[in-house]
Scaffold this motif. Structure first.
Motif, PDB file in Angstrom:
ATOM      1  N   LEU A   6      97.175  25.356  38.757  1.00 43.92           N
ATOM      2  CA  LEU A   6      98.133  25.205  39.970  1.00 43.92           C
ATOM      3  C   LEU A   6      99.259  26.128  39.810  1.00 43.92           C
ATOM      4  O   LEU A   6      99.919  26.850  40.838  1.00 43.92           O
ATOM      5  CB  LEU A   6      98.875  24.048  39.905  1.00 43.92           C
ATOM      6  CG  LEU A   6      97.695  22.745  40.155  1.00 43.92           C
ATOM      7  CD1 LEU A   6      98.367  21.277  40.153  1.00 43.92           C
ATOM      8  CD2 LEU A   6      97.414  22.871  41.720  1.00 43.92           C
ATOM      9  N   MET A   7      99.663  26.573  38.611  1.00 42.37           N
ATOM     10  CA  MET A   7     100.741  27.333  38.311  1.00 42.37           C
ATOM     11  C   MET A   7     100.522  28.838  38.942  1.00 42.37           C
ATOM     12  O   MET A   7     101.388  29.570  39.255  1.00 42.37           O
ATOM     13  CB  MET A   7     101.030  27.504  36.711  1.00 42.37           C
ATOM     14  CG  MET A   7     101.984  26.345  36.472  1.00 42.37           C
ATOM     15  SD  MET A   7     102.265  26.305  34.573  1.00 42.37           S
ATOM     16  CE  MET A   7     103.155  24.937  34.354  1.00 42.37           C
ATOM     17  N   LEU A   8      99.077  29.355  38.757  1.00 41.86           N
ATOM     18  CA  LEU A   8      98.892  30.483  39.424  1.00 41.86           C
ATOM     19  C   LEU A   8      98.876  30.820  40.609  1.00 41.86           C
ATOM     20  O   LEU A   8      99.024  31.842  41.304  1.00 41.86           O
ATOM     21  CB  LEU A   8      97.249  30.972  38.818  1.00 41.86           C
ATOM     22  CG  LEU A   8      97.026  31.132  37.487  1.00 41.86           C
ATOM     23  CD1 LEU A   8      95.247  31.259  37.381  1.00 41.86           C
ATOM     24  CD2 LEU A   8      97.417  32.486  37.157  1.00 41.86           C
ATOM     25  N   SER A   9      99.249  29.863  41.514  1.00 38.88           N
ATOM     26  CA  SER A   9      99.488  29.689  43.062  1.00 38.88           C
ATOM     27  C   SER A   9     100.869  30.190  43.182  1.00 38.88           C
ATOM     28  O   SER A   9     101.264  30.405  44.333  1.00 38.88           O
ATOM     29  CB  SER A   9      98.871  28.613  43.650  1.00 38.88           C
ATOM     30  OG  SER A   9      99.797  27.485  43.149  1.00 38.88           O
ATOM     31  N   ILE A  10     101.770  29.995  41.893  1.00 35.20           N
ATOM     32  CA  ILE A  10     103.059  30.383  42.183  1.00 35.20           C
ATOM     33  C   ILE A  10     103.439  31.708  41.378  1.00 35.20           C
ATOM     34  O   ILE A  10     104.027  32.456  41.980  1.00 35.20           O
ATOM     35  CB  ILE A  10     103.884  29.090  41.667  1.00 35.20           C
ATOM     36  CG1 ILE A  10     103.686  27.926  42.559  1.00 35.20           C
ATOM     37  CG2 ILE A  10     105.482  29.412  41.837  1.00 35.20           C
ATOM     38  CD1 ILE A  10     104.268  26.591  41.973  1.00 35.20           C
ATOM     39  N   PHE A  11     103.085  31.552  39.995  1.00 37.72           N
ATOM     40  CA  PHE A  11     103.445  32.668  39.136  1.00 37.72           C
ATOM     41  C   PHE A  11     102.589  33.642  38.716  1.00 37.72           C
ATOM     42  O   PHE A  11     101.260  33.449  38.722  1.00 37.72           O
ATOM     43  CB  PHE A  11     104.301  31.962  37.759  1.00 37.72           C
ATOM     44  CG  PHE A  11     105.201  30.775  38.136  1.00 37.72           C
ATOM     45  CD1 PHE A  11     106.605  31.208  38.383  1.00 37.72           C
ATOM     46  CD2 PHE A  11     104.686  29.500  37.902  1.00 37.72           C
ATOM     47  CE1 PHE A  11     107.366  30.392  38.457  1.00 37.72           C
ATOM     48  CE2 PHE A  11     105.947  28.464  38.024  1.00 37.72           C
ATOM     49  CZ  PHE A  11     107.219  28.928  38.295  1.00 37.72           C
ATOM     50  N   LYS A  12     103.017  34.688  38.243  1.00 31.94           N
ATOM     51  CA  LYS A  12     102.170  35.753  37.670  1.00 31.94           C
ATOM     52  C   LYS A  12     101.386  35.409  36.427  1.00 31.94           C
ATOM     53  O   LYS A  12     102.195  34.744  35.805  1.00 31.94           O
ATOM     54  CB  LYS A  12     102.839  37.161  37.573  1.00 31.94           C
ATOM     55  CG  LYS A  12     103.458  37.856  38.875  1.00 31.94           C
ATOM     56  CD  LYS A  12     104.299  38.845  38.865  1.00 31.94           C
ATOM     57  CE  LYS A  12     104.760  39.669  39.910  1.00 31.94           C
ATOM     58  NZ  LYS A  12     105.752  40.805  39.687  1.00 31.94           N
ATOM     59  N   ALA A  57     106.706  35.929  46.462  1.00 30.01           N
ATOM     60  CA  ALA A  57     107.836  36.948  46.580  1.00 30.01           C
ATOM     61  C   ALA A  57     107.981  37.451  47.866  1.00 30.01           C
ATOM     62  O   ALA A  57     109.258  37.576  48.302  1.00 30.01           O
ATOM     63  CB  ALA A  57     107.577  37.958  45.570  1.00 30.01           C
ATOM     64  N   ASN A  58     107.051  37.799  48.641  1.00 29.04           N
ATOM     65  CA  ASN A  58     107.394  38.198  50.125  1.00 29.04           C
ATOM     66  C   ASN A  58     107.967  37.471  50.954  1.00 29.04           C
ATOM     67  O   ASN A  58     108.674  37.623  51.919  1.00 29.04           O
ATOM     68  CB  ASN A  58     106.042  38.635  50.541  1.00 29.04           C
ATOM     69  CG  ASN A  58     105.296  39.904  50.043  1.00 29.04           C
ATOM     70  OD1 ASN A  58     106.136  40.833  49.472  1.00 29.04           O
ATOM     71  ND2 ASN A  58     103.916  40.379  50.155  1.00 29.04           N
ATOM     72  N   ARG A  59     107.501  36.127  50.613  1.00 31.27           N
ATOM     73  CA  ARG A  59     107.931  34.948  51.642  1.00 31.27           C
ATOM     74  C   ARG A  59     109.688  34.946  51.241  1.00 31.27           C
ATOM     75  O   ARG A  59     110.531  34.628  52.253  1.00 31.27           O
ATOM     76  CB  ARG A  59     107.460  33.490  51.346  1.00 31.27           C
ATOM     77  CG  ARG A  59     106.054  33.598  51.925  1.00 31.27           C
ATOM     78  CD  ARG A  59     105.495  32.123  51.642  1.00 31.27           C
ATOM     79  NE  ARG A  59     104.192  32.106  52.078  1.00 31.27           N
ATOM     80  CZ  ARG A  59     103.308  31.034  51.943  1.00 31.27           C
ATOM     81  NH1 ARG A  59     104.075  29.823  51.385  1.00 31.27           N
ATOM     82  NH2 ARG A  59     102.067  30.794  52.345  1.00 31.27           N
ATOM     83  N   LEU A 118     112.316  26.722  44.153  1.00 25.53           N
ATOM     84  CA  LEU A 118     112.375  28.002  44.112  1.00 25.53           C
ATOM     85  C   LEU A 118     112.442  28.687  45.390  1.00 25.53           C
ATOM     86  O   LEU A 118     113.706  29.658  45.585  1.00 25.53           O
ATOM     87  CB  LEU A 118     111.198  28.753  43.499  1.00 25.53           C
ATOM     88  CG  LEU A 118     111.161  28.755  41.891  1.00 25.53           C
ATOM     89  CD1 LEU A 118     109.571  29.178  41.409  1.00 25.53           C
ATOM     90  CD2 LEU A 118     112.151  29.366  41.350  1.00 25.53           C
ATOM     91  N   MET A 119     111.853  28.183  46.435  1.00 24.08           N
ATOM     92  CA  MET A 119     111.816  28.896  47.894  1.00 24.08           C
ATOM     93  C   MET A 119     113.160  28.411  48.364  1.00 24.08           C
ATOM     94  O   MET A 119     113.666  28.954  49.359  1.00 24.08           O
ATOM     95  CB  MET A 119     110.728  28.383  48.651  1.00 24.08           C
ATOM     96  CG  MET A 119     109.411  28.783  47.968  1.00 24.08           C
ATOM     97  SD  MET A 119     109.379  30.634  47.769  1.00 24.08           S
ATOM     98  CE  MET A 119     109.347  31.544  49.177  1.00 24.08           C
ATOM     99  N   GLN A 120     113.783  27.501  48.110  1.00 24.68           N
ATOM    100  CA  GLN A 120     115.343  27.156  48.468  1.00 24.68           C
ATOM    101  C   GLN A 120     116.463  27.809  47.706  1.00 24.68           C
ATOM    102  O   GLN A 120     117.365  27.917  48.336  1.00 24.68           O
ATOM    103  CB  GLN A 120     115.527  25.596  48.368  1.00 24.68           C
ATOM    104  CG  GLN A 120     114.572  24.888  49.242  1.00 24.68           C
ATOM    105  CD  GLN A 120     114.846  23.159  49.216  1.00 24.68           C
ATOM    106  OE1 GLN A 120     114.772  22.748  48.102  1.00 24.68           O
ATOM    107  NE2 GLN A 120     115.102  22.579  50.288  1.00 24.68           N
ATOM    108  N   GLY A 121     116.187  28.573  46.904  1.00 28.21           N
ATOM    109  CA  GLY A 121     117.127  29.322  46.144  1.00 28.21           C
ATOM    110  C   GLY A 121     117.850  28.279  44.953  1.00 28.21           C
ATOM    111  O   GLY A 121     118.832  29.020  44.563  1.00 28.21           O
TER     112      GLY A 121
END
Length: 332
Positions: free
Chosen positions: A300-306, A149-151, A78-81
């Motif tokens: 673990l997903m809570l560290s990524i998604f809402k 999202a800020n990153r 995700l962070m790589q687009g």
């Protein structure tokens, strides 16, 4: 006191079982950070959401990680687009569609090869459907926790500050090259001036491992503790008594898969212990639903998604798993 001891023992066993796969996922994620050019990676993925979802579901065969290890890799994608459809397809299917899990399932159910086949088919179908639906959200920021999202927004601003038009490359988010994502507002482009030395690459590689383990490891510990507590304080006899009917047995095995939180590399042997009590369809429900979402992976997903995204994800996965298992029960 004895129950607390059992709960602590189960907690440690879950943690010991899951931690190597989480570490493997973090290592893969960090390796992608250093050695994969985002522009070349993203250009190879189809823009069609259905094809992207299916391809993302098949990528797991190249990354043999379970549901503990695929989440850091999915986060890095995700962070790589990488397109949302590809990332969600990988996130859902990778714990099942990989050679280690296929081999372990075949070993456990050698006398019932249809379980191996339908586990693969159902997992691919569910991953493709859910990933296609999430692909309707073109930009991933609304799906992510605020700090991620800020990153992502920081990287986007960095790209614009370099006077690189957003649509000048196949990536919708990044320039070509690798980035180390640090605190909000601070990023490092690894090859911004000259190719980094081997020592610099190794340092950044280790720093990224520490960062991701710190963020994801805490969630893993919390999820393992909850799963162990439920296993100890909810008697197994209660679960078994509910698994007599066609529909109830599927629902019970799905609930059991979410509760016990066993890694997909060994869950086939756990399911095998219920083969004489539950139907083949309910065993399939356990083997398909567990790797998609369980208590550990929710943490673990809570560290990524809402949280609301995880809720939608859970509902869709549960409904599709139930429908596929019920269809198998009546028509196959």
């Amino acid at each position: 006191m004895n129950q607390l001891y059992n709960a602590f023992t189960l907690f440690l066993s879950l943690l010991v079982e899951a931690m190597p796969f989480l570490l493997l996922g973090v290592l893969l994620s960090s390796a992608m950070l250093l050695f994969i050019d985002e522009r070349q990676l993203i250009s190879k993925f189809p823009q069609n959401p259905i094809l992207g979802a299916f391809l993302g579901s098949c990528i797991g065969f190249l990354f043999p990680v379970c549901e503990c290890g695929n989440i850091p890799v999915a986060r890095r994608l995700l962070m790589q687009g990488v397109p949302t459809a590809v990332t969600f397809g990988f996130l859902i299917a990778a714990p099942t569609i990989n050679p280690i899990v296929i081999w372990s399932t075949w070993t456990a159910f050698r006398d019932q090869p249809e379980i191996v086949v339908f586990r693969i088919i159902f997992s691919l179908a569910i991953a493709t459907i859910i990933a296609s639906l999430f692909s309707l959200q073109k930009e991933p920021q609304p799906l992510l926790q605020p700090f991620l999202a800020n990153r992502l927004n920081t990287i986007l601003k960095y790209s614009k500050s370099r006077n690189k038009p957003r649509n000048s490359s196949p990536s919708t988010l990044l320039q070509s090259g690798s980035f180390i994502l640090e605190e909000p507002g601070k990023i490092t482009k690894l090859d911004s001036v000259r190719p980094p030395s081997k020592q610099a690459k190794l340092t950044l590689f280790l720093e990224n491992i520490v960062q991701e383990l710190r963020e994801l490891g805490g969630m893993l510990v919390m999820g393992s503790a909850i799963a162990a507590s439920i296993q100890v304080f909810v008697p197994r006899e209660v679960i078994l008594s509910l698994g007599q009917g066609t529909i109830s047995s599927i629902l019970v095995m799905m609930a059991l898969a979410a509760i016990v939180s066993i890694c997909s590399t060994v869950d086939s042997f756990f399911a095998l212990s219920f083969a004489s009590t539950f139907t083949t369809s309910s065993l399939l429900a356990f083997l398909v639903f567990g790797p998609i979402i369980d208590i550990k992976s929710i943490g673990l997903m809570l560290s990524i998604f809402k949280p609301k995204i995880i809720f939608y994800f859970f509902i869709m996965a549960a409904q599709l798993t139930f429908l596929f298992a019920l269809s198998h029960s009546y028509f196959l």
